[in-house]
Design a protein around this motif. Structure first.
Motif, short mmCIF file in Angstrom:
data_model
loop_
_atom_site.label_atom_id
_atom_site.label_comp_id
_atom_site.label_asym_id
_atom_site.label_seq_id
_atom_site.Cartn_x
_atom_site.Cartn_y
_atom_site.Cartn_z
N TYR A 67 0.83 -1.20 0.00
CA TYR A 67 0.00 0.00 0.00
C TYR A 67 0.87 1.26 0.00
O TYR A 67 0.58 2.21 -0.72
CB TYR A 67 -0.95 0.00 1.20
CG TYR A 67 -2.11 0.95 1.03
CD1 TYR A 67 -3.14 0.63 0.18
CD2 TYR A 67 -2.15 2.16 1.69
CE1 TYR A 67 -4.22 1.49 0.00
CE2 TYR A 67 -3.21 3.02 1.53
CZ TYR A 67 -4.24 2.69 0.68
OH TYR A 67 -5.29 3.54 0.51
N GLU A 70 2.14 1.80 -3.42
CA GLU A 70 1.07 2.32 -4.28
C GLU A 70 0.85 3.82 -4.04
O GLU A 70 0.72 4.59 -5.00
CB GLU A 70 -0.23 1.56 -4.05
CG GLU A 70 -0.22 0.15 -4.54
CD GLU A 70 -0.38 0.03 -6.05
OE1 GLU A 70 -0.72 1.01 -6.73
OE2 GLU A 70 -0.19 -1.09 -6.53
N SER A 84 -3.05 6.64 -11.91
CA SER A 84 -3.99 7.01 -10.85
C SER A 84 -5.12 6.00 -10.84
O SER A 84 -5.30 5.25 -11.79
CB SER A 84 -4.54 8.42 -11.08
OG SER A 84 -5.28 8.46 -12.28
N TYR A 85 -5.85 5.98 -9.75
CA TYR A 85 -7.02 5.13 -9.62
C TYR A 85 -8.27 5.96 -9.83
O TYR A 85 -8.33 7.11 -9.41
CB TYR A 85 -7.06 4.48 -8.22
CG TYR A 85 -6.04 3.38 -8.06
CD1 TYR A 85 -6.32 2.08 -8.47
CD2 TYR A 85 -4.80 3.64 -7.49
CE1 TYR A 85 -5.39 1.06 -8.33
CE2 TYR A 85 -3.87 2.62 -7.34
CZ TYR A 85 -4.17 1.34 -7.76
OH TYR A 85 -3.25 0.34 -7.62
N ASP A 87 -12.44 6.56 -9.16
CA ASP A 87 -13.19 6.55 -7.91
C ASP A 87 -14.16 5.36 -7.82
O ASP A 87 -15.01 5.32 -6.95
CB ASP A 87 -13.94 7.86 -7.71
CG ASP A 87 -14.95 8.14 -8.81
OD1 ASP A 87 -15.01 7.36 -9.78
OD2 ASP A 87 -15.69 9.12 -8.69
N TRP A 90 -13.62 2.27 -3.52
CA TRP A 90 -13.50 3.17 -2.38
C TRP A 90 -13.67 2.35 -1.12
O TRP A 90 -14.14 1.22 -1.19
CB TRP A 90 -14.53 4.30 -2.48
CG TRP A 90 -15.93 3.81 -2.65
CD1 TRP A 90 -16.57 3.57 -3.82
CD2 TRP A 90 -16.84 3.45 -1.62
NE1 TRP A 90 -17.83 3.09 -3.58
CE2 TRP A 90 -18.01 3.00 -2.23
CE3 TRP A 90 -16.79 3.45 -0.23
CZ2 TRP A 90 -19.11 2.54 -1.52
CZ3 TRP A 90 -17.88 3.00 0.48
CH2 TRP A 90 -19.03 2.56 -0.16
N GLN A 92 -10.75 5.37 -0.33
CA GLN A 92 -9.38 5.59 -0.76
C GLN A 92 -8.63 6.44 0.26
O GLN A 92 -9.21 7.32 0.88
CB GLN A 92 -9.34 6.30 -2.11
CG GLN A 92 -9.90 5.48 -3.24
CD GLN A 92 -9.70 6.12 -4.60
OE1 GLN A 92 -9.04 7.14 -4.74
NE2 GLN A 92 -10.28 5.52 -5.63
N GLY A 95 -5.27 8.56 -2.55
CA GLY A 95 -5.57 8.28 -3.95
C GLY A 95 -5.53 6.80 -4.31
O GLY A 95 -5.61 6.45 -5.48
N VAL A 96 -5.41 5.92 -3.30
CA VAL A 96 -5.32 4.48 -3.55
C VAL A 96 -6.46 3.79 -2.81
O VAL A 96 -6.62 3.98 -1.60
CB VAL A 96 -3.96 3.92 -3.08
CG1 VAL A 96 -3.89 2.42 -3.31
CG2 VAL A 96 -2.80 4.62 -3.78
N PRO A 97 -7.25 2.97 -3.51
CA PRO A 97 -8.31 2.24 -2.82
C PRO A 97 -7.74 1.33 -1.73
O PRO A 97 -6.72 0.65 -1.95
CB PRO A 97 -8.95 1.41 -3.94
CG PRO A 97 -8.56 2.08 -5.21
CD PRO A 97 -7.21 2.70 -4.93
#
Length: 130
Positions: A67, A70, A84-85, A87, A90, A92, A95-97
């Motif tokens: 994580y 990421e 990027s991820y 939305d 979620w 997040q 910016g990372v789920p």
């Protein structure tokens, strides 16, 4: 129920939901559940081999490390390049789920198990091969 049998049960459930996701118009709805089942099966198999405490610690280390990588990757573009991820997944953080951490943990344990089967020795050598 023995942890190995629990691992098999989680793995079979994960496979079933993966098939179901492929038949659904919105397969992303299954992502979180599939990843949770992956993580649960990996922890169950690891607990069978190493004991629950060590399995949870190894899972946690893999999840937190992955994580962190990421979040660094999303914020800086290093080491994976710019990405990027969306939305869709979620919640997040950075910016990372958060489900990505579970994926790293589950796949980290699986990669270590494969490395244990093919790499001589143990410890950090297996971690690096994994």
């Amino acid at each position: 129920m023995p942890t190995r049998a629990l691992g098999v049960l989680f793995l079979l459930a994960m496979m079933g939901f993966q098939v179901a996701s492929g038949l659904d118009a919105r397969p992303e709805r299954f992502t979180g559940l599939i990843v949770v089942l992956l993580a649960a099966s990996a922890v169950a198999f690891a607990a069978d081999a190493w004991g629950a405490r060590r399995a949870v610690a190894a899972f946690g280390a893999a999840a937190l490390t992955g994580y962190a990588v990421e979040v660094i990757g999303v914020l800086t573009g290093f080491p994976f390049g710019a990405y990027s991820y969306s939305d869709v997944l979620w919640p997040q953080v950075g910016g990372v789920p958060m489900v990505v951490a579970l994926a790293w943990g589950g796949m980290g344990l699986a990669a270590y198990a494969v490395a244990a089967a093919i790499a001589p020795g143990g410890g950090w050598a297996r971690v690096c091969v994994g």
